[in-house]
Design a protein around this motif. Sequence first.
Motif, PDB file in Angstrom:
ATOM      1  N   GLY A  60      62.739  31.460  37.631  1.00 43.20           N
ATOM      2  CA  GLY A  60      62.514  30.674  38.815  1.00 43.20           C
ATOM      3  C   GLY A  60      63.071  31.943  40.267  1.00 43.20           C
ATOM      4  O   GLY A  60      63.593  31.149  40.631  1.00 43.20           O
ATOM      5  N   VAL A  61      62.491  33.474  39.932  1.00 43.20           N
ATOM      6  CA  VAL A  61      62.830  33.476  40.861  1.00 43.20           C
ATOM      7  C   VAL A  61      61.492  35.310  41.286  1.00 43.20           C
ATOM      8  O   VAL A  61      60.845  34.653  40.206  1.00 43.20           O
ATOM      9  CB  VAL A  61      63.574  34.656  40.105  1.00 43.20           C
ATOM     10  N   GLY A  62      61.179  35.132  42.315  1.00 42.03           N
ATOM     11  CA  GLY A  62      60.660  35.708  42.252  1.00 42.03           C
ATOM     12  C   GLY A  62      60.099  37.878  42.078  1.00 42.03           C
ATOM     13  O   GLY A  62      61.417  38.640  41.873  1.00 42.03           O
ATOM     14  N   VAL A  63      59.304  37.737  41.539  1.00 38.21           N
ATOM     15  CA  VAL A  63      59.162  39.109  41.076  1.00 38.21           C
ATOM     16  C   VAL A  63      59.913  40.579  41.964  1.00 38.21           C
ATOM     17  O   VAL A  63      61.161  41.124  41.463  1.00 38.21           O
ATOM     18  CB  VAL A  63      57.542  40.062  40.995  1.00 38.21           C
ATOM     19  N   GLY A  64      59.920  40.129  42.867  1.00 37.43           N
ATOM     20  CA  GLY A  64      60.272  40.938  44.548  1.00 37.43           C
ATOM     21  C   GLY A  64      62.153  40.655  43.795  1.00 37.43           C
ATOM     22  O   GLY A  64      62.546  42.192  43.906  1.00 37.43           O
ATOM     23  N   THR A  65      63.045  39.800  43.188  1.00 36.35           N
ATOM     24  CA  THR A  65      63.916  39.094  43.428  1.00 36.35           C
ATOM     25  C   THR A  65      64.527  40.202  42.063  1.00 36.35           C
ATOM     26  O   THR A  65      65.287  40.943  41.908  1.00 36.35           O
ATOM     27  CB  THR A  65      64.322  37.947  43.143  1.00 36.35           C
TER      28      THR A  65
ATOM     29  N   ALA B  92      56.117  43.274  27.379  1.00 39.03           N
ATOM     30  CA  ALA B  92      56.429  42.010  28.239  1.00 39.03           C
ATOM     31  C   ALA B  92      55.953  42.000  29.879  1.00 39.03           C
ATOM     32  O   ALA B  92      56.525  43.208  30.120  1.00 39.03           O
ATOM     33  CB  ALA B  92      58.250  41.207  28.124  1.00 39.03           C
ATOM     34  N   SER B  93      55.624  40.698  30.196  1.00 35.29           N
ATOM     35  CA  SER B  93      55.518  40.991  31.554  1.00 35.29           C
ATOM     36  C   SER B  93      56.393  40.778  32.957  1.00 35.29           C
ATOM     37  O   SER B  93      57.516  40.243  32.647  1.00 35.29           O
ATOM     38  CB  SER B  93      54.501  40.269  31.921  1.00 35.29           C
ATOM     39  N   VAL B  94      56.419  41.836  33.667  1.00 29.92           N
ATOM     40  CA  VAL B  94      57.437  41.181  34.227  1.00 29.92           C
ATOM     41  C   VAL B  94      57.117  40.110  34.820  1.00 29.92           C
ATOM     42  O   VAL B  94      58.492  39.693  36.049  1.00 29.92           O
ATOM     43  CB  VAL B  94      57.636  42.796  35.166  1.00 29.92           C
ATOM     44  N   LYS B  95      56.430  39.989  35.859  1.00 30.67           N
ATOM     45  CA  LYS B  95      55.894  38.576  36.364  1.00 30.67           C
ATOM     46  C   LYS B  95      55.812  37.159  35.331  1.00 30.67           C
ATOM     47  O   LYS B  95      56.825  36.584  35.942  1.00 30.67           O
ATOM     48  CB  LYS B  95      54.703  39.145  36.935  1.00 30.67           C
ATOM     49  N   ASP B  96      55.571  37.534  33.887  1.00 36.04           N
ATOM     50  CA  ASP B  96      56.254  36.586  33.555  1.00 36.04           C
ATOM     51  C   ASP B  96      57.699  35.789  33.460  1.00 36.04           C
ATOM     52  O   ASP B  96      57.608  35.257  33.225  1.00 36.04           O
ATOM     53  CB  ASP B  96      55.667  36.557  31.911  1.00 36.04           C
ATOM     54  N   ILE B  97      58.458  37.156  33.535  1.00 34.89           N
ATOM     55  CA  ILE B  97      60.086  36.927  32.769  1.00 34.89           C
ATOM     56  C   ILE B  97      60.686  36.464  34.637  1.00 34.89           C
ATOM     57  O   ILE B  97      60.981  35.608  34.555  1.00 34.89           O
ATOM     58  CB  ILE B  97      60.216  38.853  33.504  1.00 34.89           C
ATOM     59  N   ALA B  98      60.026  36.760  35.080  1.00 37.46           N
ATOM     60  CA  ALA B  98      60.452  36.476  36.765  1.00 37.46           C
ATOM     61  C   ALA B  98      60.051  35.049  36.811  1.00 37.46           C
ATOM     62  O   ALA B  98      61.138  34.054  37.472  1.00 37.46           O
ATOM     63  CB  ALA B  98      60.352  37.683  38.354  1.00 37.46           C
ATOM     64  N   ARG B  99      58.915  34.523  36.537  1.00 40.34           N
ATOM     65  CA  ARG B  99      58.599  33.129  36.789  1.00 40.34           C
ATOM     66  C   ARG B  99      59.450  32.453  35.735  1.00 40.34           C
ATOM     67  O   ARG B  99      59.907  31.439  36.299  1.00 40.34           O
ATOM     68  CB  ARG B  99      56.785  33.371  35.862  1.00 40.34           C
ATOM     69  N   ALA B 100      59.300  32.649  34.716  1.00 36.27           N
ATOM     70  CA  ALA B 100      61.047  32.472  33.402  1.00 36.27           C
ATOM     71  C   ALA B 100      61.791  32.147  34.159  1.00 36.27           C
ATOM     72  O   ALA B 100      62.644  30.926  34.170  1.00 36.27           O
ATOM     73  CB  ALA B 100      60.059  32.626  32.332  1.00 36.27           C
TER      74      ALA B 100
ATOM     75  N   ARG C   5      70.104  33.928  34.503  1.00 35.50           N
ATOM     76  CA  ARG C   5      68.573  33.781  34.441  1.00 35.50           C
ATOM     77  C   ARG C   5      68.049  34.583  34.093  1.00 35.50           C
ATOM     78  O   ARG C   5      66.585  34.982  33.458  1.00 35.50           O
ATOM     79  CB  ARG C   5      68.386  32.836  35.475  1.00 35.50           C
ATOM     80  N   LEU C   6      67.491  35.547  34.887  1.00 34.17           N
ATOM     81  CA  LEU C   6      67.154  37.027  34.592  1.00 34.17           C
ATOM     82  C   LEU C   6      66.013  37.703  33.021  1.00 34.17           C
ATOM     83  O   LEU C   6      65.990  37.793  32.697  1.00 34.17           O
ATOM     84  CB  LEU C   6      66.817  38.366  35.793  1.00 34.17           C
TER      85      LEU C   6
END
Length: 194
Positions: free
Chosen positions: A51-56, A41-49, A25-26
Motif C-alpha cells: 500500500g505504498v509507492g515504489v518511491g517509498t 519478485a517484483s519490487v512494484k508488486d511488493i510496494a503495491r501489496a 508493511r513493506l
Amino acid sequence: MTSNGERQARRPRSLRADAQRNEDRLLEAAAAAFAREGAGASVKDIARAAGVGVGTLYRRFPSKELLIEAIYRHEVQRLCDSAPHLAATRPPVDALRTWMEAFIDFMTAKDGMADALRVVLSDDGDKMHTRALLADAIAHLLAAGEERSPARSEVDAQDVLMALGGISLMASSEGRRDLATRLIGMLLRGIVKS
C-alpha cells in the motif's frame, strides 16, 4: 554488494510511527513475495501489496539486497521475540512446537531469498550472531520456567537449532511442508521428558 559499514549505519535509525508502519508493511509484503516468487519478485508488486509507492520502497531500501537483508533481520527478530510470549501463554510443549513450526515457515520464506542472502550475509560474524539469537530463543522455551521445563536436562539449544535446520532442508528438498511437521513431532519426542 553491501559492506558491513553500510549495514551497521542503516540499523540504528529510528523512524516516525507512520514511516515505521510503512516499513513493517513493506517487509511483510516483501517476505511473502520472496517466499512465493523467489528473489525475482517484483519490487512494484511488493510496494503495491504494502500500500505504498515504489518511491517509498526505494527511499528506504535503495537496492533489492538491502530489502532482502532487512526482511531477514526483521523475521529473525520477530521469531526470537515470539519465544517469551509463547512461553508465557502456552503449555511448554505446545510453545516449543509452535515456535518450531514458525521457524520452519521462516526457513521456507528464506529459501526464496537464498541466492541474495548468500551475498548479503557472507559475513561469518552475522551468521553466528543470528544462530546465537535463535538458540537463545530455543533455550528460553526449553527452560520455560525451570519447574515446568518440558526438556530433558541434556538437551542443548544449539543442537535443537541444528536439528531444525536439518528438518527444514529435508522438507524443502522434498517439497513437503507436512514432512517438517512430522519430523518436528519426532524431535519433540526426543527432547521432552517422559
